[in-house]
Design an enzyme around this catalytic site. Structure first.
Site, PDB file in Angstrom:
ATOM      1  N   GLU A   1       0.816  -1.210   0.000  1.00 18.11           N
ATOM      2  CA  GLU A   1       0.000   0.000   0.000  1.00 18.11           C
ATOM      3  C   GLU A   1       0.856   1.270   0.000  1.00 18.11           C
ATOM      4  O   GLU A   1       0.827   2.067   0.947  1.00 18.11           O
ATOM      5  CB  GLU A   1      -0.955  -0.001   1.200  1.00 18.11           C
ATOM      6  CG  GLU A   1      -1.909  -1.187   1.208  1.00 18.11           C
ATOM      7  CD  GLU A   1      -2.883  -1.200   2.363  1.00 18.11           C
ATOM      8  OE1 GLU A   1      -3.855  -1.959   2.300  1.00 18.11           O
ATOM      9  OE2 GLU A   1      -2.663  -0.444   3.338  1.00 18.11           O
TER      10      GLU A   1
ATOM     11  N   GLU B   1      -4.801  -8.904   0.303  1.00 17.62           N
ATOM     12  CA  GLU B   1      -5.510  -8.693   1.565  1.00 17.62           C
ATOM     13  C   GLU B   1      -6.994  -8.561   1.296  1.00 17.62           C
ATOM     14  O   GLU B   1      -7.409  -7.884   0.351  1.00 17.62           O
ATOM     15  CB  GLU B   1      -5.056  -7.406   2.275  1.00 17.62           C
ATOM     16  CG  GLU B   1      -3.692  -7.441   2.889  1.00 17.62           C
ATOM     17  CD  GLU B   1      -3.364  -6.142   3.625  1.00 17.62           C
ATOM     18  OE1 GLU B   1      -4.316  -5.437   4.044  1.00 17.62           O
ATOM     19  OE2 GLU B   1      -2.179  -5.838   3.777  1.00 17.62           O
TER      20      GLU B   1
END
Length: 478
Positions: free
Chosen positions: A171, A373
């Site tokens: 991220e 995720e």
């Protein structure tokens, strides 16, 4: 109960993830080895739920063998974590390795392999060293890219013979968005120019690490691959009207294509440069750097998907006294009747999986990708324990099942998706929320010496992994 099932490809990744800083704890950490997260926690502890942060975490550093045994019991095929850059080195300028921490990483990797679990390693999961943040401005500095490359070389030299799955960042847009764009995390500085520079420098750093990876011939030596883990929030417009569609396109440009395009296609959208110039937030770059990005795209991409992002055209005038923010072009849209996770405040919308699958197929050359995720955080899970003291997290089972079903539907439609990773293997510390919302297949009991215990979802996930079938309720059972 009558059920139907979806077949899961035999070589499909079914694993789980955590990060170093969210699990390890500070055991053995030298005072000089703070990460940005450690710095934030020390300077701003009051904003962390119950004051709990990375200092204690889950004590994975001392209990990794116990945790890996539980991973084996669940049947995880893969486990993703990070190497904490701030702890791996003693001297960031000269890349002097901390042999104590490096030996611990050796042991974790070896134990995973010995237990039949494939390690997946990320080089940075918000763990930029604090001293590089304070002295150079973190990822706003090109010098930090040089230091990251030195660090990566040491990591590849040490573990490249065993690890086959590598990622530059997890991220990469998040930290600077919270700190410099929205100014909701330490040190609370609203500076859109810094936000953009961090974005570019991390894309450039990814390309340079891919270049290094190729030069070190890790693919040839170990059939290894290198990628990046991104978190695009699929933007859905309020309506089909052009003004709402444009609002969604603008959100997508600034938050999704910002990393999807350079890391996969090797180039930025031309319209982005025009907008950055218009708003006076163009990042510092040169043609040589753009060439590096063009020539060194990733082998595959991990995608973190939790919820949709819904937007509409702005209905109120932007305050020109405020520094530029992408919200200049859109406002949030509150969809009536949406299904919510009330604890996290996120919408539950499983079709994001299928929509992302189709987007990767049609817009990004059907590049190999996987869900890195996906998961559901719930508060006060102890209230769901049965007489055997096992958390009955049927809500999590439903969440995973519905999202995985949409993902498999996308694979059936031809998307080159190779896996699904759950966040998280165990309950763990999150930024600010700490242990408030629990995400794990494994419970971490903070009141009982961090005792580990499988939740109902862990047993369910084990069955999915073993059978390679996702059992779905029929319409009459719903």
């Amino acid at each position: 109960m009558n059920t139907e099932s979806m077949k899961i490809p035999s070589d499909f990744i079914l694993g789980a993830a955590v990060s170093a800083w969210q699990t390890e704890g500070w055991s053995g950490k030298k005072e000089s080895q703070d990460s940005y997260l450690d710095l934030w926690y020390k300077e701003n502890k009051n904003v962390w739920h119950n004051g709990y942060g990375p200092a204690g975490a889950t004590d994975f550093k001392n209990r990794y063998k116990e945790d890996i045994q539980l991973m084996k019991e669940i049947g995880l095929t893969h486990f993703r974590t990070s190497i904490n850059w701030s702890r791996f080195l003693l001297d960031y300028e000269n890349a002097v390795v901390d042999e104590d921490y490096a030996a611990y990483i050796d042991e974790v990797i070896n134990e995973l392999i010995e237990q039949g679990i494939e390690p997946m390693i990320c080089l940075e999961h918000y763990e930029v060293p604090a001293v590089l943040f304070t002295e150079y401005g973190g990822w706003g500095s090109k010098h930090v890219i040089d230091l990251f490359e030195k660090y990566a070389r040491k990591v590849f030299e040490r573990y490249g013979d065993r690890v086959k799955h590598w990622f530059t960042f997890n991220e990469p847009i998040v930290v600077q968005t919270r700190v410099y764009l929205d100014a909701i995390r330490y040190p609370f500085e609203q500076n859109t120019g810094k936000w953009m520079q961090w974005n570019f420098n991390k894309a450039l750093a990814t390309a340079r690490i891919v270049k290094l990876f190729k030069e070190m011939k890790l693919k040839e030596k170990n059939q290894a691959k290198i990628g990046v883990i991104l978190n695009p929030e699929l933007a859905y417009a309020r309506s089909t009207a052009p003004h709402d569609q444009y609002a969604a396109d603008m959100h997508d440009l600034f938050f999704n294509r910002m990393f999807l395009d350079p890391t996969i296609k090797g180039e930025y959208p031309p319209e982005l440069f025009a907008l950055l110039k218009e708003h006076n937030v163009t990042f510092d770059y040169n043609d040589e750097e753009l060439t590096i990005i063009k020539s060194h795209t990733v082998d595959y991409v991990g995608i973190n998907l939790y919820f949709p992002h819904r937007v509409k055209a702005r209905e109120t005038k932007w305050n020109d006294e405020i520094p530029f923010h992408p919200k200049y072009y859109y406002e949030a849209f509150d969809l009536p009747g949406k299904k919510m996770n009330p604890y996290r405040g996120w919408e539950i919308y499983p079709p994001i999986m299928y929509d992302m699958a189709m987007r990767m197929k049609t817009e990004y050359g059907n590049k190999e990708w996987f869900i890195a995720e996906n998961g559901m955080g719930v508060e006060n899970e102890k209230r769901f324990k049965n007489e055997d003291n096992v958390i009955q997290d049927d809500y999590r089972i439903t969440f995973i099942r519905d999202h995985l079903a949409q993902l498999l539907k996308g694979i059936e439609a031809g998307s080159n998706c190779t896996g699904y990773m759950l966040w998280a293997y165990s309950d763990n510390v999150s930024p600010m929320n700490a242990f408030k919302n629990r995400y794990g297949l494994v419970e971490i009991d903070l009141e009982n010496n961090k005792k580990r215990a499988l939740k109902k979802s862990a047993y369910w996930f084990h069955d999915v992994i073993q059978t390679k079938k996702l059992r779905l309720p029929t319409e009459t059972d719903k």
